[in-house]
Design a protein around this motif. Structure first.
Motif, short mmCIF file in Angstrom:
data_model
loop_
_atom_site.label_atom_id
_atom_site.label_comp_id
_atom_site.label_asym_id
_atom_site.label_seq_id
_atom_site.Cartn_x
_atom_site.Cartn_y
_atom_site.Cartn_z
N SER A 1 17.96 -54.99 45.92
CA SER A 1 16.99 -53.98 45.47
C SER A 1 17.31 -53.60 44.03
CB SER A 1 16.99 -52.76 46.38
OG SER A 1 18.16 -52.00 46.22
N GLY A 2 18.59 -53.62 43.67
CA GLY A 2 18.98 -53.34 42.31
C GLY A 2 18.55 -54.45 41.36
N ILE A 3 18.70 -55.70 41.78
CA ILE A 3 18.32 -56.82 40.93
C ILE A 3 16.80 -56.78 40.66
CG2 ILE A 3 18.11 -59.34 40.85
CD1 ILE A 3 20.81 -59.41 42.45
N VAL A 4 16.03 -56.61 41.72
CA VAL A 4 14.57 -56.57 41.53
C VAL A 4 14.17 -55.29 40.79
CG1 VAL A 4 12.32 -56.61 42.67
CG2 VAL A 4 14.21 -57.95 43.62
N ASN B 1 6.39 -43.75 46.41
CA ASN B 1 7.56 -44.09 47.22
C ASN B 1 8.76 -43.40 46.57
OD1 ASN B 1 5.75 -45.94 48.35
ND2 ASN B 1 7.41 -47.33 48.82
N LEU B 2 9.74 -43.06 47.34
CA LEU B 2 10.84 -42.29 46.80
C LEU B 2 12.02 -43.17 46.38
CD1 LEU B 2 10.80 -39.26 49.22
CD2 LEU B 2 9.76 -39.47 46.98
N ALA B 3 12.64 -42.80 45.28
CA ALA B 3 13.89 -43.38 44.78
C ALA B 3 13.73 -44.75 44.12
CB ALA B 3 14.95 -43.48 45.89
N THR B 4 12.61 -45.42 44.37
CA THR B 4 12.44 -46.77 43.81
C THR B 4 12.53 -46.76 42.29
OG1 THR B 4 10.05 -46.35 43.99
CG2 THR B 4 11.05 -47.74 45.67
N GLN B 5 12.07 -45.66 41.67
CA GLN B 5 12.00 -45.62 40.21
C GLN B 5 13.37 -45.38 39.57
OE1 GLN B 5 10.91 -43.15 42.19
NE2 GLN B 5 12.35 -41.57 41.52
N TYR B 6 14.35 -44.98 40.37
CA TYR B 6 15.67 -44.64 39.81
C TYR B 6 16.34 -45.87 39.21
CZ TYR B 6 18.89 -40.61 39.81
OH TYR B 6 19.64 -39.51 39.47
N ILE B 7 16.34 -46.96 39.98
CA ILE B 7 16.94 -48.20 39.48
C ILE B 7 16.08 -48.81 38.38
CG2 ILE B 7 15.97 -49.39 41.52
CD1 ILE B 7 19.01 -50.57 39.50
N GLN B 8 14.78 -48.57 38.44
CA GLN B 8 13.91 -49.09 37.36
C GLN B 8 14.26 -48.44 36.03
OE1 GLN B 8 10.02 -48.30 38.97
NE2 GLN B 8 10.31 -49.72 40.67
N ALA B 9 14.58 -47.16 36.07
CA ALA B 9 14.99 -46.47 34.84
C ALA B 9 16.24 -47.14 34.27
CB ALA B 9 15.26 -45.00 35.13
N ALA C 1 19.57 -40.00 49.29
CA ALA C 1 20.09 -40.74 50.46
C ALA C 1 19.60 -42.18 50.49
CB ALA C 1 19.69 -40.01 51.74
N GLU C 2 18.54 -42.47 49.71
CA GLU C 2 18.00 -43.84 49.70
C GLU C 2 19.01 -44.81 49.08
OE1 GLU C 2 15.37 -45.17 50.90
OE2 GLU C 2 13.78 -43.66 51.06
N SER C 3 18.95 -46.07 49.53
CA SER C 3 19.88 -47.06 48.97
C SER C 3 19.58 -47.32 47.49
CB SER C 3 19.84 -48.35 49.76
OG SER C 3 18.54 -48.83 49.86
#
Lengths: 337, 409
Positions: free
Chosen positions: A61-64, B182-190, B216-218
């Motif tokens: 999920s981090g890579i994507v 959707n929750l938390a998905t944008q955190y890693i995108q940042a 709490a999301e992965s």
């Protein structure tokens, strides 16, 4: 012209794309220093530096998700998921994010990423290294899904995918990395160096997304195949003596329906084959489309030959794999129907 | 002998509806006591900042301590106006939803300082990856309110063509990445955006946003790993407003002392700040943004605040928490606190405040009138049904063209 393996062709595609465009970056698990467990990225870090090709944590999920952020910035990430079987932690990022960013932001942001992953069985990989999850991607609007079947196409399709303005799922049948494979696992492996589709031009060229190709012209029936099944279908045609026209779809979404319907209207019979499990598989979509477009030209029900609806077994791999014998039976039944 | 039986543990908030609000479990340190380390300080040398609360305004509305002084008088007055505007905007849009002019709305009541003050610490070109409760980034960034309302109403001028739920804005120019929902998905995108900026040798930084519940999301973990590994120039914000719909923050926090403390294992500097203190939010944001821009890597910031309103127009908080809990919240109201500070400084007065409230409201009403002249969800101008099929891909593929033809548009 040099003959390359499909691994070398895929590497050459990334090399060409990175050489032409500084915004192309490549990363994934074991992808950087080591060059990937299948060696697809070997040498790229040495050539382009650590900021263009680097190792990622074991976190799909981090890579994507990171690739999506990079694409929003303006880069063109081409990422590797080590096996398609490992993509699921990244699936939410692909489905809920990558696939919808252009749409939901009305083009304010876009997501030109390529998610490469080795797919399919035939290497005794068991249930965690053999899956064919293409239908999980073809079902998602906003994605393009590509399955290559030979070195020439792999390079041209991958360059096209990297240059595409939208997210592309790029599935590489791992059993084809080193040679065409027709399902006869007990026979010696034919290397790509002995196959004309192993001829790969140097430099830049593309194979357009959304265009199928006829691998074997024929008049008795049409076989719709992609990836490893292209060679299974060709073998089945020779072994049954049925003059089948074998279509290599290459891109599942967007699909080249024109080539499919022209062929089925000519032959009047159609068998669809894939390695993935049956229920909800892409064969179901293909059968429906053929039925919608060609019903009054059909002489027999459209058949499908697929993996069974079980997890991919280990020791029983060759009973599970839809080889030429199983496909041949369905072809004969379709001819007799 | 009887074996010792295992016990299953489910945390519970201190009080439920009918009880007396009790925040004695939220220790509030005195304002001004938290140290302000230089931005190049090693994370291991400022671990205590993950456990206290950085506060600038004291109980009398006066700025104290080393984090004070990041804003001019004009900027403070502007900040108050931004918070008041956001509050008035929310009130009108909440009402518009009740009037059936849109399907859904999410307000910021009690949390106005967090996004408005943070925005003022950013530079043009920086990028936020917000959640649905950071519209203050747009208000304080000067994004037109009427465009926000066009989106909320899904009307003929909706920049998102009616495709997104209300409040899921997107604007590249204003540094506001498309909200997912959707929750938390944008955190890693940042983090990915920030990595890209570093890869290109750029000067721009990114900010990720998440709520207490979705830590709490992965994807929160993914973001922390990537930010830590690649030392990405990103500020990772956690807005701890105590409630994730009906779920109190203890369900996501578990046994950890604070959300900020989650950053320590990644060796990411982790700061906890009074989210209802405009001055403190700005000072900490400025510190973290400067740190990122100077190539010292990511910072995790927990804003301690309180969601005084409902989660959304579909939520009724009286079903799960005491009605008077917001009043009992020990960090007060961000608008009132900044107002008091400005009055103390002689820059503001009760009369001036009333006047400003009227001015702000009239600005919001004018925007609303203009937006409504272009339609609301069920009346007036609408995006085209053709827009359903456009923009899925850069170029419409044959199967979508067929489906659009079948739809007759």
């Amino acid at each position: 012209m040099p003959r390359l393996t499909m691994i070398e062709a895929i590497r050459s595609a990334m090399d060409v794309a990175m050489g032409r465009d500084d915004d192309v970056v490549v990363f994934g698990e074991d992808v950087g220093y080591f060059g990937g467990v299948f060696r697809c990225t070997a040498g790229l870090q040495q050539k382009y530096g650590k900021s263009r090709c680097f190792d990622a944590p074991i976190n799909e999920s981090g890579i994507v998700g990171a690739a999506i952020g990079m694409a929003a910035y303006g880069l063109k990430p081409c990422i590797e998921i080590q096996f398609a079987d490992y993509v699921y932690p990244g699936y939410d990022q692909i489905v809920s994010e990558a696939a919808r960013i252009r749409y939901r932001s009305n083009g304010e942001f876009t997501c030109p990423i390529v998610v490469r992953m080795p797919t399919g069985g035939g290497i005794f990989g068991g249930q965690t290294h053999s899956q064919s999850p293409e239908a999980l991607f073809t079902h998602v609007s906003g994605l393009k899904t590509v399955v290559c079947s030979n070195p020439y196409d792999a390079k041209g399709l991958l360059i096209a995918a990297i240059e595409d303005p939208d997210p592309v799922i790029f599935l590489e049948p791992k059993r084809l990395y080193n040679g065409p494979f027709d399902g006869h696992h007990d026979r010696p492996v034919t290397p790509w160096s002995k196959h004309e589709l192993g001829e790969v031009p140097d430099g830049h060229y593309t194979v357009p997304l959304g265009k199928a190709v006829i691998r074997r012209p024929g008049n008795d029936m049409t076989i719709l195949a992609y990836g490893t099944m292209v060679y299974v279908a060709q073998a089945a045609a020779e072994e049954t003596g049925i003059d089948a026209e074998v279509i290599d779809l290459r891109t599942l979404v967007p699909l080249d329906l024109e080539t499919i319907t022209a062929s089925v209207k000519k032959t009047g019979r159609c068998v669809v084959v894939h390695e993935a499990t049956q229920t909800g598989g892409f064969a179901g979509e293909l059968v429906t489309l053929v039925q919608e477009a060609c019903f009054f030209h059909l002489e027999a029900p459209v058949a499908r030959v697929t993996g069974y609806d079980t997890p991919y077994p280990h020791a029983q791999e060759w009973s599970y794999f839809p080889g030429p014998a199983r496909l041949g039976r369905a072809m004969r039944e379709t001819m007799e129907a | 002998m009887e074996p010792s039986r295992l016990k299953f543990h489910v945390p519970e908030p201190e009080v439920r509806p009918g009880g007396t609000p009790d925040f004695s479990n939220v220790p509030i340190p005195k304002a001004g006591i938290a140290p302000r380390p230089p931005v190049d300080t090693k994370p291991e040398d400022m671990r205590e900042l993950a456990y206290g609360i950085i506060r600038v305004l004291d109980d009398d509305g006066n700025p104290v301590g080393p984090w004070a002084g990041s804003l001019s008088d004009e900027e403070l007055a502007e900040g108050l106006r931004h918070m008041m505007t956001l509050r008035a905007f929310d009130a009108r849009m909440q009402m518009a939803q009740r009037q059936g002019k849109t399907s859904f709305y999410m307000q910021h009541l009690g949390e106005e300082a967090v996004s408005t003050a943070f925005r003022k610490a950013l530079e043009p070109g920086d990028m936020n990856f917000p959640t649905y409760r950071q519209a203050g980034l747009l208000i304080a960034g000067g994004y037109p309110m009427v465009t926000m309302m066009n989106q909320i109403y899904s009307n003929e001028l909706d920049p998102l063509k009616g495709r997104q739920l209300p409040v899921m804005y997107a604007s590249k120019e204003y540094g506001f990445f498309s909200i997912s929902g959707n929750l938390a998905t944008q955190y890693i995108q940042a983090v990915g955006w920030a990595m890209a900026s570093a890869i290109k040798g750029d000067t721009r930084i990114a900010a990720g946003w998440i709520g207490d519940g979705s830590t709490a999301e992965s994807d929160f973990h993914s973001a922390m790993v990537f930010a830590s590994t690649y030392r990405a120039p990103v500020v990772l914000n956690i807005v701890n407003n105590q409630w994730a719909i009906s779920t109190f923050q203890g369900i996501a926090r578990g046994g950890a002392a604070t959300f900020a403390a989650r950053g320590l294992g990644f060796n990411i500097p982790s700061l906890r700040v009074d989210g209802n203190d405009y001055l403190a939010v700005h000072a900490v944001a400025k510190w973290a943004i400067e740190r990122a821009r100077k190539n010292f890597g990511p910072t995790l910031i927990e804003y301690v605040t309180y969601r005084a309103g409902a989660h959304s127009t579909s939520d009724d908080p009286s079903a799960y928490r005491p009605k008077t809990e917001a009043v009992a919240w020990p960090l007060g109201d961000p608008v009132m606190r900044l107002k008091e500070h400005l009055i103390n400084k002689g820059l503001w007065s009760e009369e001036r405040h009333k006047q400003a409230e009227a001015e702000v409201l009239s600005g919001v009403l004018a925007a609303q009138k203009e937006a409504e002249s272009h339609g609301t969800l069920h009346a007036g101008g609408k995006p085209s049904v053709r827009d359903v099929f456009e923009g899925v891909y850069a170029e419409m593929p044959p199967h979508l063209r067929r489906q659009r033809q079948q739809a007759g548009v």
